[in-house]
Design a protein around this motif. Structure first.
Motif, PDB file in Angstrom:
ATOM      1  N   LEU A 263      33.939  39.508  47.428  1.00  0.00           N
ATOM      2  CA  LEU A 263      33.674  38.092  47.150  1.00  0.00           C
ATOM      3  C   LEU A 263      32.268  37.714  47.588  1.00  0.00           C
ATOM      4  O   LEU A 263      31.708  38.323  48.503  1.00  0.00           O
ATOM      5  CB  LEU A 263      34.686  37.212  47.887  1.00  0.00           C
ATOM      6  N   PRO A 264      31.684  36.673  46.967  1.00  0.00           N
ATOM      7  CA  PRO A 264      30.399  36.166  47.437  1.00  0.00           C
ATOM      8  C   PRO A 264      30.490  35.732  48.896  1.00  0.00           C
ATOM      9  O   PRO A 264      31.547  35.322  49.377  1.00  0.00           O
ATOM     10  CB  PRO A 264      30.126  34.970  46.502  1.00  0.00           C
ATOM     11  N   ASP A 265      29.354  35.807  49.609  1.00  0.00           N
ATOM     12  CA  ASP A 265      29.360  35.515  51.047  1.00  0.00           C
ATOM     13  C   ASP A 265      29.844  34.111  51.356  1.00  0.00           C
ATOM     14  O   ASP A 265      30.559  33.892  52.339  1.00  0.00           O
ATOM     15  CB  ASP A 265      27.948  35.701  51.621  1.00  0.00           C
ATOM     16  N   THR A 296      30.731  31.051  40.108  1.00  0.00           N
ATOM     17  CA  THR A 296      31.151  32.378  40.558  1.00  0.00           C
ATOM     18  C   THR A 296      30.847  33.427  39.482  1.00  0.00           C
ATOM     19  O   THR A 296      31.229  33.253  38.328  1.00  0.00           O
ATOM     20  CB  THR A 296      32.661  32.396  40.851  1.00  0.00           C
ATOM     21  N   PRO A 297      30.154  34.509  39.816  1.00  0.00           N
ATOM     22  CA  PRO A 297      29.861  35.551  38.810  1.00  0.00           C
ATOM     23  C   PRO A 297      31.146  36.131  38.236  1.00  0.00           C
ATOM     24  O   PRO A 297      32.145  36.270  38.938  1.00  0.00           O
ATOM     25  CB  PRO A 297      29.081  36.606  39.625  1.00  0.00           C
ATOM     26  N   GLU A 298      31.112  36.486  36.964  1.00  0.00           N
ATOM     27  CA  GLU A 298      32.326  36.965  36.299  1.00  0.00           C
ATOM     28  C   GLU A 298      32.880  38.232  36.939  1.00  0.00           C
ATOM     29  O   GLU A 298      34.101  38.408  37.004  1.00  0.00           O
ATOM     30  CB  GLU A 298      32.041  37.205  34.812  1.00  0.00           C
ATOM     31  N   GLN A 299      32.002  39.116  37.440  1.00  0.00           N
ATOM     32  CA  GLN A 299      32.502  40.353  38.030  1.00  0.00           C
ATOM     33  C   GLN A 299      33.257  40.107  39.332  1.00  0.00           C
ATOM     34  O   GLN A 299      34.015  40.970  39.793  1.00  0.00           O
ATOM     35  CB  GLN A 299      31.354  41.341  38.271  1.00  0.00           C
ATOM     36  N   PHE A 304      38.613  37.345  43.443  1.00  0.00           N
ATOM     37  CA  PHE A 304      38.993  36.006  43.916  1.00  0.00           C
ATOM     38  C   PHE A 304      40.407  35.662  43.451  1.00  0.00           C
ATOM     39  O   PHE A 304      41.187  35.065  44.198  1.00  0.00           O
ATOM     40  CB  PHE A 304      37.986  34.979  43.394  1.00  0.00           C
ATOM     41  N   CYS A 305      40.747  36.047  42.232  1.00  0.00           N
ATOM     42  CA  CYS A 305      42.089  35.760  41.720  1.00  0.00           C
ATOM     43  C   CYS A 305      43.148  36.562  42.478  1.00  0.00           C
ATOM     44  O   CYS A 305      44.254  36.051  42.716  1.00  0.00           O
ATOM     45  CB  CYS A 305      42.164  36.072  40.223  1.00  0.00           C
ATOM     46  N   ARG A 306      42.841  37.783  42.888  1.00  0.00           N
ATOM     47  CA  ARG A 306      43.797  38.550  43.686  1.00  0.00           C
ATOM     48  C   ARG A 306      44.052  37.860  45.021  1.00  0.00           C
ATOM     49  O   ARG A 306      45.183  37.853  45.513  1.00  0.00           O
ATOM     50  CB  ARG A 306      43.275  39.975  43.916  1.00  0.00           C
ATOM     51  N   SER A 340      34.480  39.080  28.608  1.00  0.00           N
ATOM     52  CA  SER A 340      34.342  40.325  29.362  1.00  0.00           C
ATOM     53  C   SER A 340      35.681  40.740  29.946  1.00  0.00           C
ATOM     54  O   SER A 340      36.610  39.937  30.065  1.00  0.00           O
ATOM     55  CB  SER A 340      33.315  40.148  30.479  1.00  0.00           C
ATOM     56  N   ARG A 341      35.771  41.998  30.338  1.00  0.00           N
ATOM     57  CA  ARG A 341      37.010  42.493  30.922  1.00  0.00           C
ATOM     58  C   ARG A 341      37.349  41.736  32.207  1.00  0.00           C
ATOM     59  O   ARG A 341      38.514  41.448  32.475  1.00  0.00           O
ATOM     60  CB  ARG A 341      36.875  43.984  31.211  1.00  0.00           C
ATOM     61  N   SER A 342      36.343  41.402  33.011  1.00  0.00           N
ATOM     62  CA  SER A 342      36.586  40.680  34.261  1.00  0.00           C
ATOM     63  C   SER A 342      37.166  39.301  33.995  1.00  0.00           C
ATOM     64  O   SER A 342      38.114  38.866  34.666  1.00  0.00           O
ATOM     65  CB  SER A 342      35.279  40.551  35.057  1.00  0.00           C
TER      66      SER A 342
END
Length: 495
Positions: A263-265, A296-299, A304-306, A340-342
């Motif tokens: 995750l982002p910091d 939030t970047p897509e990758q 984050f969802c997990r 995208s896949r993400s």
């Protein structure tokens, strides 16, 4: 006691009440879906009405025989699960039935604050005006949350804010550790004095009387030492995670693989606060803005969802809707090529766990804002086929009848029809009227023709005389090579 109360309910309602007692709100929601599949006439109204019926009981205070609503005789745990269940499915029940139940629960003068808060929330869910402006949080809680958010606004600052707050708690932790060390030292000195006193006694007496006690004391001392060592290790790990910050923690401890690691910091540092505020719906919009979820970047989305899916208990309907809207809606609306896949992984995982919030916070805005392009349509078709239950598909279908159609939206409608959604007579009639109004705009559209062919082959039993005339009018505008096939399919329905 619960088993006795369950016997007061009719069979289907008893099954639903048993699900609430054993599996909670989410389990009861699944039971309702299955009950509706078996018996389309099953209604939550009957269940709520049964809970509102008066039942004779002995008043604990006056020791007199009196009557109370059946729901008031159940445990607080049952009432909590019942209110959480209605928070999820209140739209499935008549508003007057929900209000009747809330009126019954209001008669319980000894209800706990948490149950009272859930009652207020359910009033707001059904649009009860008197409770719209009333906050679910106490004034003290609001002040504390505002203070935490103010300190969190600048996580990169070198001084002040969170740094001072965490240093303050770190000093308190060290002070507690020093106090524990002093206490252990005093215990050790007392034990040494006792052992010296024992050495002055006769040897045989010590062997006969005190040797077992000494062995017992040493055993307890070893056990206590092991326990203290484990506790100190746990405290050190907790202090490292909560008070040292993510950078220092990564230097002293090997990073663990998990949903938080990528995750982002700014979001990673906010995890403790995020867990605390996820159930505070009045602060959710503010929190999403602070964390910049829309950016939030897509990758990073799957990680984050997990984290969100691992939370227990599940997010409330409104909290999930707010997060889905802030996290995903902007990205889906801005698609100009296949997702995208993400992004697909994030959307499908949240939709599977929170289907109704996804329908209302993501699918509905995409459809009603008229921004359903080919990329959006492809993603919606995947959600419709893989993630949504039949009643949620019906909800999406109803959304499509409220807007003007385009070629991309026709793909979504066709996918819904291919799954043979359960349409009642009124909804099918409304659909045919929409077909009639839209058919002049799609006279040369192959997608529209294929959709019409699906209607004529899979929904024949719904075509009455009025619908037959409407569909015949739609086919008259068709200019594709499928026109004869459409006319033949309509003729077979007549025969």
């Amino acid at each position: 006691m619960s088993a006795v109360l369950l016997r007061r309910l009719p069979a289907p309602c008893r099954l639903l009440a048993q699900a609430l007692l054993s599996a909670g709100a989410s389990g009861a929601q699944k039971v309702v879906v299955r009950l509706r599949a078996v018996n389309p006439l099953f209604s939550l109204s009957a269940f709520l009405q049964s809970l509102c019926e008066d039942e004779a009981t002995l008043d604990e205070d006056t020791q007199e025989l009196t009557t109370k609503p059946l729901v008031c005789l159940f445990s607080d745990a049952f009432k909590t699960d019942l209110l959480c269940f209605l928070h999820l499915v209140h739209s499935w029940a008549p508003r007057y039935s929900v209000l009747s139940l809330l009126h019954c629960l209001d008669q319980d003068k000894k209800r706990k604050p948490w149950i009272q808060t859930l009652i207020y929330q359910l009033h707001r869910d059904i649009g009860h005006v008197e409770h719209e402006e009333k906050s679910l949080l106490s004034s003290e809680c609001v002040e504390r949350l505002k203070g935490l958010c103010d300190r969190f606004k600048d996580p990169q600052a070198t001084g002040g804010g969170w740094k001072d707050y965490l240093n303050e708690h770190r000093r308190e932790l060290h002070a507690d550790s020093e106090a524990d060390s002093v206490q252990k030292k005093r215990k050790s000195e007392v034990l040494d004095q006792d052992m010296e006193t024992d050495l002055n006694e006769p040897h045989t007496k010590r062997l006969k009387t005190d040797l077992p006690d000494i062995e017992k004391a040493e055993g307890e001392k070893v056990a206590e030492g092991e326990k203290v060592a484990v506790d100190e290790e746990a405290v050190d790990e907790e202090a490292l995670q909560l008070y040292s910050g993510p950078e220092r923690a990564s230097q002293q401890k090997e990073p663990q693989e998990g949903p938080l690691s990528a995750l982002p910091d700014n979001i990673k540092a906010a995890v403790p606060l995020l867990k605390e505020l996820l159930e505070s719906e009045t602060e959710m919009e503010t929190l999403c803005g602070i964390l910049c979820l829309a950016e939030t970047p897509e990758q990073m989305l799957p990680h984050f969802c997990r984290f969100l899916l691992a939370l227990t208990p599940d997010l409330s309907h409104r909290a999930a809707s707010i997060i889905i809207k802030n996290l995903l809606l902007g990205k889906v609306l801005s698609l100009t090529e296949p997702a995208s896949r993400s992004l697909v992984t994030a959307v499908t995982s949240l939709c599977s766990q929170y289907p109704r919030p996804t329908c209302q916070a993501l699918i509905e805005p995409v459809i009603k804002e008229g921004r359903t392009g080919s990329a959006q349509a492809e993603l919606l078709c995947q959600l419709v086929k893989d993630c949504l239950e039949p009643h949620h598909r019906l909800l999406v279908f109803e959304m499509t009848l409220e807007v003007s159609w385009n070629e991309s939206l026709l793909s979504v409608i066709h996918a819904l029809l291919e799954l043979k959604i359960e349409l009642n007579e009124g909804l099918f009639s409304l659909f045919t009227k929409q077909l009639s109004s839209q058919s002049p705009h799609f006279s040369k559209s192959m997608k529209f023709s294929k959709m019409m062919l699906t209607v004529l082959t899979k929904f024949q039993c719904h075509v009455n005389a009025a619908c037959h005339n409407t569909l015949s009018c739609c086919i008259s505008y068709n200019e594709t090579f499928l026109k004869k096939s459409l006319q033949g399919a309509l003729k077979r329905i007549t025969q």
